[in-house]
Design an enzyme around this catalytic site. Structure first.
Site, PDB file in Angstrom:
ATOM      1  N   PHE A 118      -3.493  -7.890  -3.130  1.00 58.83           N
ATOM      2  CA  PHE A 118      -2.192  -7.554  -2.313  1.00 58.83           C
ATOM      3  C   PHE A 118      -3.001  -8.508  -0.731  1.00 58.83           C
ATOM      4  O   PHE A 118      -4.097  -8.521  -0.436  1.00 58.83           O
ATOM      5  CB  PHE A 118      -2.212  -6.686  -1.844  1.00 58.83           C
ATOM      6  N   ASP A 187      -7.077   0.551  -3.941  1.00 56.51           N
ATOM      7  CA  ASP A 187      -4.941   0.701  -3.168  1.00 56.51           C
ATOM      8  C   ASP A 187      -4.221   1.272  -4.024  1.00 56.51           C
ATOM      9  O   ASP A 187      -4.431   0.183  -5.267  1.00 56.51           O
ATOM     10  CB  ASP A 187      -5.440  -0.937  -2.504  1.00 56.51           C
ATOM     11  N   TYR A 212       6.109   3.809   1.670  1.00 50.31           N
ATOM     12  CA  TYR A 212       7.764   3.709   0.815  1.00 50.31           C
ATOM     13  C   TYR A 212       7.267   3.275  -0.218  1.00 50.31           C
ATOM     14  O   TYR A 212       8.959   2.918  -0.261  1.00 50.31           O
ATOM     15  CB  TYR A 212       7.542   3.047   2.317  1.00 50.31           C
ATOM     16  N   LYS A 213       6.977   2.809  -1.072  1.00 53.95           N
ATOM     17  CA  LYS A 213       6.716   2.579  -2.787  1.00 53.95           C
ATOM     18  C   LYS A 213       7.360   3.475  -3.112  1.00 53.95           C
ATOM     19  O   LYS A 213       8.148   3.993  -3.009  1.00 53.95           O
ATOM     20  CB  LYS A 213       5.579   1.577  -2.807  1.00 53.95           C
ATOM     21  N   ARG A 359      10.429  -9.339 -10.261  1.00 48.68           N
ATOM     22  CA  ARG A 359       9.809  -8.109 -10.188  1.00 48.68           C
ATOM     23  C   ARG A 359      10.848  -7.505 -10.502  1.00 48.68           C
ATOM     24  O   ARG A 359      11.475  -7.024  -9.995  1.00 48.68           O
ATOM     25  CB  ARG A 359       8.932  -8.034  -9.478  1.00 48.68           C
TER      26      ARG A 359
HETATM   27  C1  LIG Z   1       2.970  -2.810  -0.400  1.00 47.73           C
HETATM   28  C2  LIG Z   1       1.192  -2.919  -0.298  1.00 47.73           C
HETATM   29  C3  LIG Z   1       0.227  -2.897   0.743  1.00 47.73           C
HETATM   30  C4  LIG Z   1       1.213  -2.428   2.506  1.00 47.73           C
HETATM   31  O1  LIG Z   1      -0.102  -2.396   2.989  1.00 47.73           O
HETATM   32  P1  LIG Z   1       1.178  -1.925   5.051  1.00 47.73           P
HETATM   33  O2  LIG Z   1       0.169  -2.147   6.039  1.00 47.73           O
HETATM   34  O3  LIG Z   1       1.681  -1.315   5.084  1.00 47.73           O
HETATM   35  O4  LIG Z   1       2.434  -3.589   5.224  1.00 47.73           O
HETATM   36  C5  LIG Z   1      -0.603  -3.028   0.785  1.00 47.73           C
HETATM   37  N1  LIG Z   1      -1.426  -3.598   0.339  1.00 47.73           N
HETATM   38  C6  LIG Z   1      -0.930  -3.376  -1.380  1.00 47.73           C
HETATM   39  C7  LIG Z   1      -1.541  -3.662  -2.644  1.00 47.73           C
HETATM   40  C8  LIG Z   1       0.657  -2.911  -1.181  1.00 47.73           C
HETATM   41  O5  LIG Z   1       0.978  -3.625  -2.739  1.00 47.73           O
END
Ligand SMILES: *Cc1c(COP(=O)(O)O)cnc(C)c1O
Length: 400
Positions: A118, A187, A212-213, A359
């Site tokens: 990401f 992660d 939040y996911k 997705r």
């Molecule tokens: C959703 C997501 C994030 C989000 O990071 P925030 O700091 O909450 O904005 C980070 N890494 C991955 C792999 C994600 O899917």
């Protein structure tokens, strides 16, 4: 595991969410829906705790203990021992903290990551490396294993690719990194709550993840971090704050790390958001993650089969083998953005990732077979009738 009369083990968890009637929600991998318990708890926290207790809430309502209390609830979902997970901050900030701690433990060598990671993870790592005079090396996802060698200080990966759902082999890559003398930073944004994660069993060193996911903590919910028990007393995050001090209310001028995982905390926790996440995690009580995984595989397989049977012009972008992916399925279409907008207008919510990926996330706690069938049917209709081919579906909104 709760069961209803019809024997659907997920009927009770589905009933725990306040989902709008008639909506097929396949975007829980981006933002989980509202748990009824969270709605009630946040309302009570606003009224009775913030409104009634005011400053006394820190002690009397236990606000001060939220990072630990919520962290322990998450620990069970990611195969972590007690005292190894804390909630707070965002995933990005937590990544900065754990990666800096890993690099302090390995003063020589590069950070290895992959191009499927990401972007925020890569941005955090690149700028941290620049500040420390270290190097970030980024290879293709399929080249990661071969690139692990003695020059690697930390292997930093997202287990499940946010675009395609492709899943890395966490156990094998962790073992390989350790054999090369490297530490691992995982992660779990698309793993926690999606399938069983075994942080302790795989020997992972550090991890972060999202609230939040799949954990359904609400928009902007606090994230979490993990530090393996054996590293906690040596961990020295570059971002230090008073909540990670041994005695925050001694107000000493110098930082003395708290014992263990608590040193990873930084500032005042967002109490209302933490309360929402705490309540959202109650839904997971008694839920067997092995059953969640089995259902996720069944749902994603059913969707791929139904879509491929009915739709033309789209290509599966996720691994075909359910075991090789997380809990999402992505399809490519040159007009994917417009197609997704048309789907959303017809009550089927997924999302779009540039350049051409649609997705669909399948969170077993509340997604049913009927949802899967309906989504495939609507997608088939939209493609067949070219209902997506309208200017208003092609204009990009700020958030895709
Ligand atoms: C959703 C997501 C994030 C989000 O990071 P925030 O700091 O909450 O904005 C980070 N890494 C991955 C792999 C994600 O899917």
């Amino acid at each position: 595991m709760p069961e209803d009369r019809a024997g659907d083990p997920f009927a009770a968890t589905r009933a725990a969410f306040a989902l709008p009637e008639g909506l097929v929600y396949l975007d829980g991998n981006s933002l989980g829906p509202l748990p009824k318990a969270a709605k009630a708890r946040v309302a009570a926290a606003v009224e009775a705790e913030w409104g009634g207790l005011l400053i006394r809430g820190w002690n009397e309502a236990g606000w001060i203990d939220l990072p630990a209390r919520v962290g322990e609830r998450i620990a069970r979902l990611v195969g972590a021992a007690e005292g190894t997970v804390r909630a707070g901050d965002s995933t990005s900030v937590n990544l900065f903290k754990v990666l800096s701690a890993a690099l302090a433990l390995r003063p020589e060598g590069v950070v290895l990551s992959d191009s499927g990671n990401f972007p925020t993870d890569l941005y955090v790592a690149a700028n941290l490396c620049r500040a420390l005079g270290r190097e970030l090396k980024v290879v293709a996802p399929e080249e990661v294993s071969g690139a692990v060698g003695p020059e690697v200080a930390a292997l930093m990966l997202t287990e499940v690719d946010y675009r395609t759902g492709r899943r890395h082999d966490m156990a094998a890559l962790t073992a390989k990194a350790h054999a090369a003398g490297a530490l691992t930073v995982w992660d779990l944004a698309h793993s926690a709550g999606a399938f069983p994660v075994d942080l302790a069993g795989t020997g992972a060193d550090f991890a972060v993840g999202c609230g939040y996911k799949y954990l359904n903590g609400g928009p902007g919910a606090p994230a979490f971090l993990y530090v393996a028990p054996g590293l906690q007393e040596a961990a020295a995050p570059a971002l230090a704050g008073w909540f990670g001090h041994a005695e925050p209310f001694a107000f000493e001028p110098g930082w003395r790390p708290a014992e263990g995982i608590d040193r990873m905390l930084v500032g005042t926790p967002p109490v209302l958001s933490m309360t929402a996440l705490d309540a959202a995690l109650e839904v997971w009580e008694g839920v067997d993650l092995g059953a969640v995984r089995a259902r996720s595989e069944a749902l994603t397989r059913r969707f791929v089969e139904a879509v491929e049977a009915r739709c033309s012009g789209i290509v599966l972008a996720s691994p075909r083998d359910p075991a090789a992916r997380g809990s999402q399925v992505s399809f490519r279409h040159p007009e994917g953005y417009a197609v997704m907008r048309a789907l959303i207008e017809r009550g089927v919510i997924g999302d779009f990732r540039a350049p051409d990926l649609m997705r669909f996330g399948f969170a077993p706690l509340y997604v049913s077979e009927a949802d899967v069938d309906r989504a495939a049917e609507v997608l088939g209709e939209v493609l067949e009738t070219r209902a997506w081919d309208r200017p208003e579906y092609k204009a990009r909104a700020k958030v895709t």
